[in-house]
Scaffold this active site. Structure first.
Site, PDB file in Angstrom:
ATOM      1  N   GLU A 183      -4.440   1.975  -7.127  1.00  0.00           N
ATOM      2  CA  GLU A 183      -4.662   2.870  -6.150  1.00  0.00           C
ATOM      3  C   GLU A 183      -3.736   4.264  -6.212  1.00  0.00           C
ATOM      4  O   GLU A 183      -2.793   4.219  -5.905  1.00  0.00           O
ATOM      5  CB  GLU A 183      -4.533   2.544  -4.763  1.00  0.00           C
ATOM      6  CG  GLU A 183      -5.520   1.262  -4.356  1.00  0.00           C
ATOM      7  CD  GLU A 183      -5.929   1.078  -2.966  1.00  0.00           C
ATOM      8  OE1 GLU A 183      -6.898   0.589  -2.536  1.00  0.00           O
ATOM      9  OE2 GLU A 183      -4.649   1.291  -2.134  1.00  0.00           O
ATOM     10  N   HIS A 203       0.823  -1.276   0.007  1.00  0.00           N
ATOM     11  CA  HIS A 203       0.020  -0.158   0.117  1.00  0.00           C
ATOM     12  C   HIS A 203       0.960   1.230   0.025  1.00  0.00           C
ATOM     13  O   HIS A 203       2.002   1.275   0.369  1.00  0.00           O
ATOM     14  CB  HIS A 203      -0.929   0.044   1.169  1.00  0.00           C
ATOM     15  CG  HIS A 203      -1.957   1.032   1.081  1.00  0.00           C
ATOM     16  ND1 HIS A 203      -1.724   2.624   1.566  1.00  0.00           N
ATOM     17  CD2 HIS A 203      -3.318   1.019   0.832  1.00  0.00           C
ATOM     18  CE1 HIS A 203      -2.757   2.974   1.500  1.00  0.00           C
ATOM     19  NE2 HIS A 203      -3.669   2.335   0.796  1.00  0.00           N
TER      20      HIS A 203
HETATM   21  P1  PGA Z   1      -9.749   5.680   0.937  1.00  0.00           P
HETATM   22  O1  PGA Z   1      -8.191   4.788   0.719  1.00  0.00           O
HETATM   23  O2  PGA Z   1     -11.019   4.931   0.474  1.00  0.00           O
HETATM   24  O3  PGA Z   1      -9.769   6.219   2.075  1.00  0.00           O
HETATM   25  O4  PGA Z   1      -9.246   6.761  -0.017  1.00  0.00           O
HETATM   26  C1  PGA Z   1      -8.150   3.640  -0.148  1.00  0.00           C
HETATM   27  C2  PGA Z   1      -7.111   2.915   0.185  1.00  0.00           C
HETATM   28  O5  PGA Z   1      -6.180   3.249   0.866  1.00  0.00           O
HETATM   29  O6  PGA Z   1      -7.059   1.790  -0.126  1.00  0.00           O
END
Ligand code: PGA
Length: 256
Positions: A174, A104
């Site tokens: 992401e 992540h």
């Molecule tokens: P968020 O986080 O939906 O709060 O933007 C997404 C993630 O980090 O997977």
């Protein structure tokens, strides 16, 4: 349930709680989700929840016997040893995790996660029969310079070096600029070119999720982006009612 990325493949829809929720809050969330998971309600969808390590066993116990997969937010590449503060894949599996989130952007930015460590962790997760959920995404500066596609493609190539492109591996796109408080929700137009490139890189077996400021209002349009087979949600699913609504939306999209 059919796997892979074809029209009958399940849509993976779930949430990481990041560093939120007490044990009591985790238990309440899991109980509400278990209660909502009536037979057939989420056909065509594979729900998942990724609690903090402290709550994995509690959440897994409550969700046992439901279709919901429980995950961990990280795990070390070694099976055991002198790695203070770390948790191994066998340990998260023992606690009830069947999926491990890796790479992540918050871990890459703040905890020195690199493509090489992500790759080592992916191999460890697969070696123990769990599913890695590999997160990739470009920072705002890279996108502004027009480099999103090569950046993200290089991340996924490195993370999956030497790893078969099978349905056991999940990838989440992401974009860093779309994540968390202050993130700008991405539009389908923002996301589509990167997802097309990732789809080409990943082949037709690896499910590709989208994540970053997903909420009830934009979930369907992001699910409809070509190549996207699921949603990975943070804040927009930390209230169990929102996760249930997102699962219903995804199941409904399958029925259309
Ligand atoms: P968020 O986080 O939906 O709060 O933007 C997404 C993630 O980090 O997977």
């Amino acid at each position: 349930m059919t796997s892979g990325t074809g029209p009958t493949a399940p849509l993976w829809v779930g949430t990481s709680w990041k560093m939120t929720k007490s044990l009591g809050e985790a238990r309440d969330f899991a109980r509400a989700l278990a209660g909502a998971a009536t037979p057939g309600r989420w056909d065509g969808v594979q729900p998942f929840v990724v609690p903090p390590a402290t709550a994995i066993s509690t959440v897994a116990a409550v969700l046992a016997g439901t279709p919901v997969v429980v995950g961990a937010q990280n795990a070390h590449w070694a099976d055991e040893g002198a790695w203070t503060g770390e948790i191994s894949v066998p340990q998260v599996a023992d606690a009830g995790a069947r999926l491990v989130e890796l790479g992540h952007s918050e871990r890459r930015e703040h905890f020195a996660e690199t493509d090489a460590t992500v790759n080592a962790k992916v191999r460890a997760v697969l070696r123990h029969g769990l599913r890695p959920l590999v997160c990739v995404g470009e920072p705002a500066s890279v996108r502004a310079a027009g480099g999103a596609v090569p950046f993200v493609t290089a991340q996924v190539t490195a993370a999956l070096a030497g790893v078969p492109r099978s349905e056991d591996v999940l990838v989440a796109y992401e974009p860093v600029w779309a994540i968390g408080d202050g993130g700008r929700p991405a539009t389908p137009e923002d996301v589509a070119p990167v997802c097309a490139a990732l789809r080409a890189e990943l082949g037709d077996q690896v499910p590709l999720l989208y994540g970053g400021s997903v909420h009830r209002g934009n979930a369907l349009e992001l699910l409809e982006v070509a190549g996207v087979g699921g949603l990975f949600v943070g804040r927009g699913a930390w209230d169990v009612r929102d996760l249930i609504a997102l699962l219903d939306l995804a199941a409904g999209s399958r029925g259309r």
